[in-house]
Enzyme design. Sequence first.
Site, PDB file in Angstrom:
ATOM      1  N   ASP A  66       0.807  -1.234   0.000  1.00 62.61           N
ATOM      2  CA  ASP A  66       0.000   0.000   0.000  1.00 62.61           C
ATOM      3  C   ASP A  66       0.835   1.278   0.000  1.00 62.61           C
ATOM      4  O   ASP A  66       0.412   2.305   0.525  1.00 62.61           O
ATOM      5  CB  ASP A  66      -0.967   0.019   1.214  1.00 62.61           C
ATOM      6  CG  ASP A  66      -1.883  -1.176   1.213  1.00 62.61           C
ATOM      7  OD1 ASP A  66      -2.279  -1.616   0.123  1.00 62.61           O
ATOM      8  OD2 ASP A  66      -2.207  -1.667   2.304  1.00 62.61           O
ATOM      9  N   LYS A 102       1.872   2.094  -5.051  1.00 64.25           N
ATOM     10  CA  LYS A 102       2.416   1.518  -6.297  1.00 64.25           C
ATOM     11  C   LYS A 102       1.508   1.837  -7.472  1.00 64.25           C
ATOM     12  O   LYS A 102       1.976   2.172  -8.561  1.00 64.25           O
ATOM     13  CB  LYS A 102       2.538  -0.017  -6.161  1.00 64.25           C
ATOM     14  CG  LYS A 102       3.503  -0.475  -5.100  1.00 64.25           C
ATOM     15  CD  LYS A 102       3.492  -1.981  -4.943  1.00 64.25           C
ATOM     16  CE  LYS A 102       2.227  -2.518  -4.340  1.00 64.25           C
ATOM     17  NZ  LYS A 102       1.978  -2.130  -2.934  1.00 64.25           N
ATOM     18  N   GLY A 127      -4.599  -4.261  -3.799  1.00 69.89           N
ATOM     19  CA  GLY A 127      -5.573  -3.209  -4.093  1.00 69.89           C
ATOM     20  C   GLY A 127      -4.791  -1.989  -4.498  1.00 69.89           C
ATOM     21  O   GLY A 127      -4.144  -1.358  -3.673  1.00 69.89           O
ATOM     22  N   HIS A 128      -4.769  -1.686  -5.798  1.00 72.04           N
ATOM     23  CA  HIS A 128      -3.950  -0.587  -6.315  1.00 72.04           C
ATOM     24  C   HIS A 128      -4.869   0.551  -6.756  1.00 72.04           C
ATOM     25  O   HIS A 128      -5.687   0.372  -7.663  1.00 72.04           O
ATOM     26  CB  HIS A 128      -3.076  -1.079  -7.475  1.00 72.04           C
ATOM     27  CG  HIS A 128      -2.092  -2.126  -7.056  1.00 72.04           C
ATOM     28  ND1 HIS A 128      -1.306  -2.815  -7.928  1.00 72.04           N
ATOM     29  CD2 HIS A 128      -1.755  -2.598  -5.827  1.00 72.04           C
ATOM     30  CE1 HIS A 128      -0.531  -3.661  -7.267  1.00 72.04           C
ATOM     31  NE2 HIS A 128      -0.799  -3.546  -5.989  1.00 72.04           N
ATOM     32  N   GLN A 133       1.807  -6.235  -3.222  1.00 71.06           N
ATOM     33  CA  GLN A 133       2.232  -6.364  -1.829  1.00 71.06           C
ATOM     34  C   GLN A 133       3.532  -5.559  -1.596  1.00 71.06           C
ATOM     35  O   GLN A 133       3.727  -4.550  -2.239  1.00 71.06           O
ATOM     36  CB  GLN A 133       2.399  -7.839  -1.415  1.00 71.06           C
ATOM     37  CG  GLN A 133       1.086  -8.594  -1.258  1.00 71.06           C
ATOM     38  CD  GLN A 133       0.439  -9.041  -2.540  1.00 71.06           C
ATOM     39  OE1 GLN A 133       1.075  -9.692  -3.357  1.00 71.06           O
ATOM     40  NE2 GLN A 133      -0.800  -8.692  -2.742  1.00 71.06           N
TER      41      GLN A 133
HETATM   42  P1  GDP Z   1      -0.823   0.359  -3.552  1.00 74.65           P
HETATM   43  O1  GDP Z   1      -1.450  -0.915  -3.100  1.00 74.65           O
HETATM   44  O2  GDP Z   1       0.638   0.409  -3.274  1.00 74.65           O
HETATM   45  O3  GDP Z   1      -1.127   0.696  -4.987  1.00 74.65           O
HETATM   46  O4  GDP Z   1      -1.473   1.514  -2.665  1.00 74.65           O
HETATM   47  P2  GDP Z   1      -3.028   1.670  -2.255  1.00 74.65           P
HETATM   48  O5  GDP Z   1      -3.784   2.118  -3.434  1.00 74.65           O
HETATM   49  O6  GDP Z   1      -3.519   0.455  -1.543  1.00 74.65           O
HETATM   50  O7  GDP Z   1      -2.927   2.797  -1.143  1.00 74.65           O
HETATM   51  C1  GDP Z   1      -2.393   4.057  -1.407  1.00 74.65           C
HETATM   52  C2  GDP Z   1      -3.459   5.119  -1.071  1.00 74.65           C
HETATM   53  O8  GDP Z   1      -2.841   6.392  -0.986  1.00 74.65           O
HETATM   54  C3  GDP Z   1      -4.530   5.259  -2.134  1.00 74.65           C
HETATM   55  O9  GDP Z   1      -5.726   5.654  -1.526  1.00 74.65           O
HETATM   56  C4  GDP Z   1      -3.977   6.371  -3.029  1.00 74.65           C
HETATM   57  O10 GDP Z   1      -4.980   7.074  -3.761  1.00 74.65           O
HETATM   58  C5  GDP Z   1      -3.326   7.262  -2.005  1.00 74.65           C
HETATM   59  N1  GDP Z   1      -2.144   8.016  -2.471  1.00 74.65           N
HETATM   60  C6  GDP Z   1      -1.203   7.634  -3.370  1.00 74.65           C
HETATM   61  N2  GDP Z   1      -0.215   8.568  -3.442  1.00 74.65           N
HETATM   62  C7  GDP Z   1      -0.549   9.545  -2.567  1.00 74.65           C
HETATM   63  C8  GDP Z   1       0.091  10.773  -2.151  1.00 74.65           C
HETATM   64  O11 GDP Z   1       1.181  11.132  -2.598  1.00 74.65           O
HETATM   65  N3  GDP Z   1      -0.571  11.513  -1.205  1.00 74.65           N
HETATM   66  C9  GDP Z   1      -1.770  11.143  -0.680  1.00 74.65           C
HETATM   67  N4  GDP Z   1      -2.328  11.921   0.257  1.00 74.65           N
HETATM   68  N5  GDP Z   1      -2.376   9.983  -1.023  1.00 74.65           N
HETATM   69  C10 GDP Z   1      -1.776   9.202  -1.957  1.00 74.65           C
HETATM   70  P1  IMO Z   2      -0.983  -4.210  -2.224  1.00 77.07           P
HETATM   71  O1  IMO Z   2      -0.551  -4.786  -3.542  1.00 77.07           O
HETATM   72  C1  IMO Z   2      -0.974  -4.598   2.142  1.00 77.07           C
HETATM   73  C2  IMO Z   2      -1.196  -8.654   3.816  1.00 77.07           C
HETATM   74  C3  IMO Z   2      -2.471  -9.025   4.575  1.00 77.07           C
HETATM   75  C4  IMO Z   2      -1.891  -9.972   5.625  1.00 77.07           C
HETATM   76  C5  IMO Z   2      -0.825 -10.723   4.812  1.00 77.07           C
HETATM   77  C6  IMO Z   2      -1.277 -12.074   4.264  1.00 77.07           C
HETATM   78  O2  IMO Z   2      -2.268  -3.466  -2.277  1.00 77.07           O
HETATM   79  O3  IMO Z   2       0.118  -3.451  -1.577  1.00 77.07           O
HETATM   80  P2  IMO Z   2      -2.867 -12.757   2.237  1.00 77.07           P
HETATM   81  O4  IMO Z   2      -4.333 -12.500   2.007  1.00 77.07           O
HETATM   82  O5  IMO Z   2      -1.973 -12.240   1.163  1.00 77.07           O
HETATM   83  O6  IMO Z   2      -2.579 -14.202   2.566  1.00 77.07           O
HETATM   84  O7  IMO Z   2      -2.513 -11.935   3.596  1.00 77.07           O
HETATM   85  O8  IMO Z   2      -0.465  -9.885   3.729  1.00 77.07           O
HETATM   86  N1  IMO Z   2      -1.412  -8.155   2.430  1.00 77.07           N
HETATM   87  C7  IMO Z   2      -1.292  -6.870   2.076  1.00 77.07           C
HETATM   88  N2  IMO Z   2      -1.053  -5.761   2.817  1.00 77.07           N
HETATM   89  N3  IMO Z   2      -1.093  -4.488   0.802  1.00 77.07           N
HETATM   90  C8  IMO Z   2      -1.315  -5.578   0.038  1.00 77.07           C
HETATM   91  O9  IMO Z   2      -1.314  -5.533  -1.321  1.00 77.07           O
HETATM   92  C9  IMO Z   2      -1.458  -6.839   0.672  1.00 77.07           C
HETATM   93  N4  IMO Z   2      -1.694  -8.101   0.238  1.00 77.07           N
HETATM   94  C10 IMO Z   2      -1.637  -8.887   1.320  1.00 77.07           C
HETATM   95  O10 IMO Z   2      -3.044  -7.878   5.182  1.00 77.07           O
HETATM   96  O11 IMO Z   2      -1.232  -9.253   6.630  1.00 77.07           O
HETATM   97 MG    MG Z   3      -2.943  -1.579  -1.808  1.00 71.15          MG
END
Ligand code: GDP
Ligand code: IMO
Ligand code: MG
Length: 422
Positions: A13, A16, A40-41, A222
């Site tokens: 998270d 990416k 979840g991207h 991840q």
């Molecule tokens: P990922 O799994 O690495 O793609 O990240 P996620 O989408 O799960 O979580 C990142 C969250 O931060 C999302 O809600 C994005 O919209 C938000 N986000 C990404 N870059 C920035 C930033 O530079 N500033 C802020 N405030 N939010 C951001």
């Molecule tokens: P992105 O790509 C954050 C974590 C789960 C748990 C552990 C194992 O959005 O960064 P699983 O269901 O994979 O067997 O769970 O890994 N986890 C993540 N945490 N971002 C993710 O993906 C994750 N995918 C799995 O919360 O701790």
């Molecule tokens: Mg994510």
Amino acid sequence: MPGKVILGAQWGDEGKGKFIDIFAGEADLVVRSQGGNNAGHTVVVGTEKYKLQLIPSGILYPNCVNVIGPGVVVDPRNVLSEIDGLAEKGIGADKLFIDARCHCILPWHLELDALSEKARGGDDIGTTKKGIGPTYMDKAERIGVRMHDFVGERFEEVMREACARKNKVITGVYGGEPIDIEAVLAEYRVYADRLRAHVKDTSVMTYDAIKAGKDVLFEGAQGTLLDLDMGTYPYVTSSHPVAGGCCIGSGVGPTAITDIMGIFKSYTTRVGKGPFPTELFDETGDYIRTAGGEFGTVTGRPRRTGWFDAVIARYAVRVNGLTEMVINKIDPLRGLSKLKVCVGYRFKGETITEFPANFADLEHCEPIYEEFDGFDEDITNCRSFDELPESVRAYIRELERIVGCRVSMLGVGPARDQVITI
Ligand code: GDP
Ligand code: IMO
Ligand code: MG
């Protein structure tokens, strides 16, 4: 770019999705190599927010080929609902390909993920309950259902065999209710029919693109500390989010990779259980959670928050061979008078600077902090390094020094254009 990896350098998270989306605009092919719909991207384009789980973030560009590589586990129901969701927004999936070798996440895997977490009681991992672990278990045990069989003539045979085997575990080990294979066959046959046209040998497509000198983007899911080997085992996922996983999971050799970009947040977060040395349990932790909107994209769970950990960052540089770092989500730190960075751990009376291999040791590591000045200005409209307040520039330069890797980009907001290239 030719072969660029963009991966998570902390516990997932990191943002990416935003950076993959930015670089996908120039890429010919985007490939996912590991994990599944536990990812979840988030990609924000104008007022539209896309939450991609399995489908590569290149799908938003009509000319980009999107590949789900052999190392990914695919939930047929989930990928089709993602395809349908995108179609409602006018985005087609005709350039989406799934490798024939991918293992399928099937109803028994979802059931076993839930049952095994429940059986662990207070010792649960805190998984996303998407069936990821049980599917990779079947792959390692060599009893999984691969995509070529799922969409092929052996569909019914392999599904019946797998279900019968897993029902023994569901009922015998966990005392659960057996899965009704007839209902599953009826539902999943429809999915197999719909997915068939997307199933290919994608390692050939990825190799050909590289050989032709096209730009290939390897989309990490991840994060480094969730890696099955290099992460905080057992509180990890069941695949390999580190850079090496990109080769295994896409079916091309390491020479295909030219750049490895590690995405960090300017602080640290984690969902699920497991050790987290710089975790904040006070109002600063709550402040960062609220300011950064730190709630899970997939599960909605509040993310645990803490200061930037440079021990972890140096580890991520080492195990991934990072060529550059991105420091994302700097804007949520606005308003904090001091910013802390963990530069080492105090462990059994000594100072250590290497991330311990035994996660149990990590529980006893006390962070050693360096402090830097915070900032009060709104930085979300800054588009160049020079526009940033002096204290933010100093913070970034200090991170570069402490971690020992070049910072190439910064994130100052969720939108595509809220980035600064240094
Ligand atoms: P990922 O799994 O690495 O793609 O990240 P996620 O989408 O799960 O979580 C990142 C969250 O931060 C999302 O809600 C994005 O919209 C938000 N986000 C990404 N870059 C920035 C930033 O530079 N500033 C802020 N405030 N939010 C951001
Ligand atoms: P992105 O790509 C954050 C974590 C789960 C748990 C552990 C194992 O959005 O960064 P699983 O269901 O994979 O067997 O769970 O890994 N986890 C993540 N945490 N971002 C993710 O993906 C994750 N995918 C799995 O919360 O701790
Ligand atoms: Mg994510």
